[in-house]
Design a protein around this motif. Structure first.
Motif, PDB file in Angstrom:
ATOM      1  N   ARG C  52      -7.380 -12.173 -33.238  1.00 39.94           N
ATOM      2  CA  ARG C  52      -7.489 -13.504 -32.625  1.00 39.94           C
ATOM      3  C   ARG C  52      -7.619 -14.577 -33.694  1.00 39.94           C
ATOM      4  N   GLU C  53      -6.926 -15.680 -33.479  1.00 45.06           N
ATOM      5  CA  GLU C  53      -6.907 -16.733 -34.486  1.00 45.06           C
ATOM      6  C   GLU C  53      -7.831 -17.883 -34.107  1.00 45.06           C
ATOM      7  N   THR C  54      -8.664 -18.265 -35.066  1.00 45.55           N
ATOM      8  CA  THR C  54      -9.581 -19.389 -34.904  1.00 45.55           C
ATOM      9  C   THR C  54      -8.956 -20.634 -35.529  1.00 45.55           C
ATOM     10  N   THR C  55      -9.074 -21.777 -34.859  1.00 45.66           N
ATOM     11  CA  THR C  55      -8.605 -23.006 -35.510  1.00 45.66           C
ATOM     12  C   THR C  55      -9.754 -23.736 -36.203  1.00 45.66           C
ATOM     13  N   ARG C  56     -10.958 -23.629 -35.609  1.00 40.97           N
ATOM     14  CA  ARG C  56     -12.121 -24.242 -36.236  1.00 40.97           C
ATOM     15  C   ARG C  56     -13.364 -23.734 -35.520  1.00 40.97           C
ATOM     16  N   LEU C  57     -14.527 -23.998 -36.085  1.00 45.71           N
ATOM     17  CA  LEU C  57     -15.799 -23.730 -35.418  1.00 45.71           C
ATOM     18  C   LEU C  57     -16.491 -25.061 -35.182  1.00 45.71           C
ATOM     19  N   ASP C  58     -17.093 -25.211 -34.005  1.00 46.48           N
ATOM     20  CA  ASP C  58     -17.921 -26.391 -33.732  1.00 46.48           C
ATOM     21  C   ASP C  58     -19.373 -25.938 -33.686  1.00 46.48           C
ATOM     22  N   TYR C  59     -20.186 -26.479 -34.576  1.00 42.89           N
ATOM     23  CA  TYR C  59     -21.591 -26.089 -34.642  1.00 42.89           C
ATOM     24  C   TYR C  59     -22.466 -27.092 -33.919  1.00 42.89           C
ATOM     25  N   GLU C  60     -23.511 -26.571 -33.274  1.00 37.65           N
ATOM     26  CA  GLU C  60     -24.530 -27.412 -32.663  1.00 37.65           C
ATOM     27  C   GLU C  60     -25.869 -26.958 -33.214  1.00 37.65           C
ATOM     28  N   CYS C  61     -26.770 -27.884 -33.374  1.00 36.74           N
ATOM     29  CA  CYS C  61     -27.998 -27.582 -34.092  1.00 36.74           C
ATOM     30  C   CYS C  61     -29.177 -28.313 -33.451  1.00 36.74           C
ATOM     31  N   TYR C  62     -30.287 -27.623 -33.320  1.00 36.09           N
ATOM     32  CA  TYR C  62     -31.559 -28.255 -32.908  1.00 36.09           C
ATOM     33  C   TYR C  62     -32.233 -28.662 -34.213  1.00 36.09           C
ATOM     34  N   GLU C  63     -31.871 -29.868 -34.680  1.00 38.92           N
ATOM     35  CA  GLU C  63     -32.104 -30.222 -36.079  1.00 38.92           C
ATOM     36  C   GLU C  63     -33.569 -30.137 -36.506  1.00 38.92           C
ATOM     37  N   THR C  64     -34.455 -30.758 -35.734  1.00 36.01           N
ATOM     38  CA  THR C  64     -35.852 -30.816 -36.200  1.00 36.01           C
ATOM     39  C   THR C  64     -36.447 -29.415 -36.302  1.00 36.01           C
ATOM     40  N   MET C  65     -36.139 -28.563 -35.330  1.00 36.57           N
ATOM     41  CA  MET C  65     -36.676 -27.210 -35.386  1.00 36.57           C
ATOM     42  C   MET C  65     -35.955 -26.377 -36.446  1.00 36.57           C
ATOM     43  N   ALA C  66     -34.654 -26.599 -36.626  1.00 35.50           N
ATOM     44  CA  ALA C  66     -33.891 -25.846 -37.628  1.00 35.50           C
ATOM     45  C   ALA C  66     -34.462 -26.095 -39.028  1.00 35.50           C
ATOM     46  N   ILE C  67     -34.742 -27.364 -39.344  1.00 36.07           N
ATOM     47  CA  ILE C  67     -35.323 -27.702 -40.649  1.00 36.07           C
ATOM     48  C   ILE C  67     -36.679 -26.999 -40.809  1.00 36.07           C
ATOM     49  N   LYS C  68     -37.474 -27.010 -39.738  1.00 33.64           N
ATOM     50  CA  LYS C  68     -38.789 -26.366 -39.762  1.00 33.64           C
ATOM     51  C   LYS C  68     -38.663 -24.857 -40.009  1.00 33.64           C
ATOM     52  N   LYS C  69     -37.719 -24.211 -39.292  1.00 39.31           N
ATOM     53  CA  LYS C  69     -37.546 -22.763 -39.463  1.00 39.31           C
ATOM     54  C   LYS C  69     -36.981 -22.432 -40.848  1.00 39.31           C
ATOM     55  N   MET C  70     -36.064 -23.260 -41.345  1.00 37.99           N
ATOM     56  CA  MET C  70     -35.503 -23.012 -42.678  1.00 37.99           C
ATOM     57  C   MET C  70     -36.621 -23.098 -43.724  1.00 37.99           C
ATOM     58  N   ARG C  71     -37.466 -24.092 -43.557  1.00 34.72           N
ATOM     59  CA  ARG C  71     -38.631 -24.229 -44.440  1.00 34.72           C
ATOM     60  C   ARG C  71     -39.520 -22.968 -44.364  1.00 34.72           C
ATOM     61  N   GLU C  72     -39.772 -22.505 -43.137  1.00 36.33           N
ATOM     62  CA  GLU C  72     -40.618 -21.316 -42.964  1.00 36.33           C
ATOM     63  C   GLU C  72     -40.015 -20.077 -43.618  1.00 36.33           C
ATOM     64  N   ILE C  73     -38.691 -19.881 -43.454  1.00 41.29           N
ATOM     65  CA  ILE C  73     -38.129 -18.655 -44.040  1.00 41.29           C
ATOM     66  C   ILE C  73     -38.070 -18.767 -45.566  1.00 41.29           C
ATOM     67  N   LEU C  74     -37.907 -19.985 -46.084  1.00 45.28           N
ATOM     68  CA  LEU C  74     -37.983 -20.140 -47.544  1.00 45.28           C
ATOM     69  C   LEU C  74     -39.396 -19.830 -48.032  1.00 45.28           C
TER      70      LEU C  74
END
Lengths: 81, 152, 152, 81
Positions: C52-74
């Protein structure tokens, strides 16, 4: 036959040359070249047992026959990276 | 004087260079629309080893054989992992603190392959490719690094 | 509209961005004269998944929580490995084939730490950070990717 | 109390809104918010059991008490990277 022996790193430093030429019997192997090398360059005595050797850019064992003009290299333990 | 030594085909690129390693060019080389993961490894000159300070590393290289061995280990990696493209570059000559002495980039469909292949390539490069580093310590002394051999 | 979300201190940098990820800047950030090894991981949009061929990916993000979780895993990675510096960036919005959706750079005194931490960080990011991709297939259909959930 | 529930990816697509507001009892927990969500948005029936939830940007269990104005999010299985 005459073979060229390339020297690197500590081997070059100890001998003071980046390569030397060895005159060898026509039936010479890499092993006999190493014996001749230590005889003529006793300053390599301690380092040589830790070195590997290549013939024409391939790692080789002592039994490997040499030929006139081949390129031997003395390869001290490597430390690239 | 040596010039740069290079060996490149469509999926493999190898270089030994007196110039700074261009990691951006390596990443462009391995980029592929078949790959979903790219891993870049860079070895850099560290200032401190324990409490001893390094001012720079001087590398020496048996160029023709090094290129041959780098080609061989990339071929061996190819037989172990289905990566897409790989690029490997090593500096020779002087590499100052903070600069890159070696870089390896690998792209693959999936990240596990890219991580495994990149780590195996640097481990194997350090074992078999005829390149040597000379530590130039801050106290002015110099020392060829030969793992397993200690001058008496 | 969201702007870029960022969180940076001297040794940790995190970003969620609508722009192309600047991996050169990330490598400059993690560069340190205490480090001898740097590993950069990049996740890129692959054209083919099976046939199957992909033309692009569209990402969606829960920004405030994503930054918090990225900080936690770091922070968690820091408790597991003595790396020097780390930088983590994730795109949101549209990511075309061949472009980078996520990048993680880690520097360390020794390479094993840099490899292990980088791989653990991307594995963990994919498990816990609230970001979603929508596959945009070449046939015009679209599909949110939710591992373990299949619409009936 | 009123709580805001953020919806992402398939959840947003199914409901057609990026967030909704739920009116809940003063003793409401995350569990009662989820029950209210399914009651008002039955299209989430299949997806919700696969979702995790957060309260104020932290993953939370059903027993978590809520308060007026807190930020709940419905988090379908993530697929970043």
């Amino acid at each position: 036959m005459i073979v060229k022996v390339l020297l690197f790193a500590s081997a070059k430093q100890l001998v003071g040359e980046s390569h030397i030429e060895l005159g060898l019997d026509d039936e010479a192997t890499l092993g006999s070249a190493k014996a001749s090398l230590i005889e003529h360059y006793p300053m390599l005595m301690n380092l040589l047992p830790k070195c590997t050797f290549s013939v024409d850019q391939e790692y080789a064992e002592d039994a490997r026959p040499l030929y006139h003009g081949c390129e031997v290299a003395c390869i001290p333990p490597v430390s690239g990276g | 004087m040596i010039d740069d030594y290079k060996c490149t085909d469509e999926t493999i690129s190898i270089a030994i260079t007196l110039e700074a390693i261009d990691t951006e060019a390596m990443l462009r080389f391995v980029n592929s629309d078949k790959s979903g993961a790219t891993v870049l490894f860079m070895g850099t000159t560290r200032r401190l080893t324990g409490e001893r300070e390094t001012t720079r590393l001087d590398y020496e290289c048996y160029e023709t054989m090094a290129i041959k061995k780098m080609r061989e280990i990339l071929d061996e990696a190819r037989s172990k992992w289905a990566f897409e493209k790989a690029s490997m570059a090593h500096r020779t000559g002087t590499v100052d603190v903070g600069q890159t002495s070696v870089a390896i980039a690998v792209s693959a469909a999936h990240r596990k392959v890219a991580f495994e292949a990149a780590e195996w390539l640097i481990d194997t490069l350090k074992q078999v490719v005829p390149i040597w580093k000379q530590e130039c310590w801050a106290d002015g002394s110099r020392e060829w690094v030969h793992p397993g051999f200690h001058k008496t």
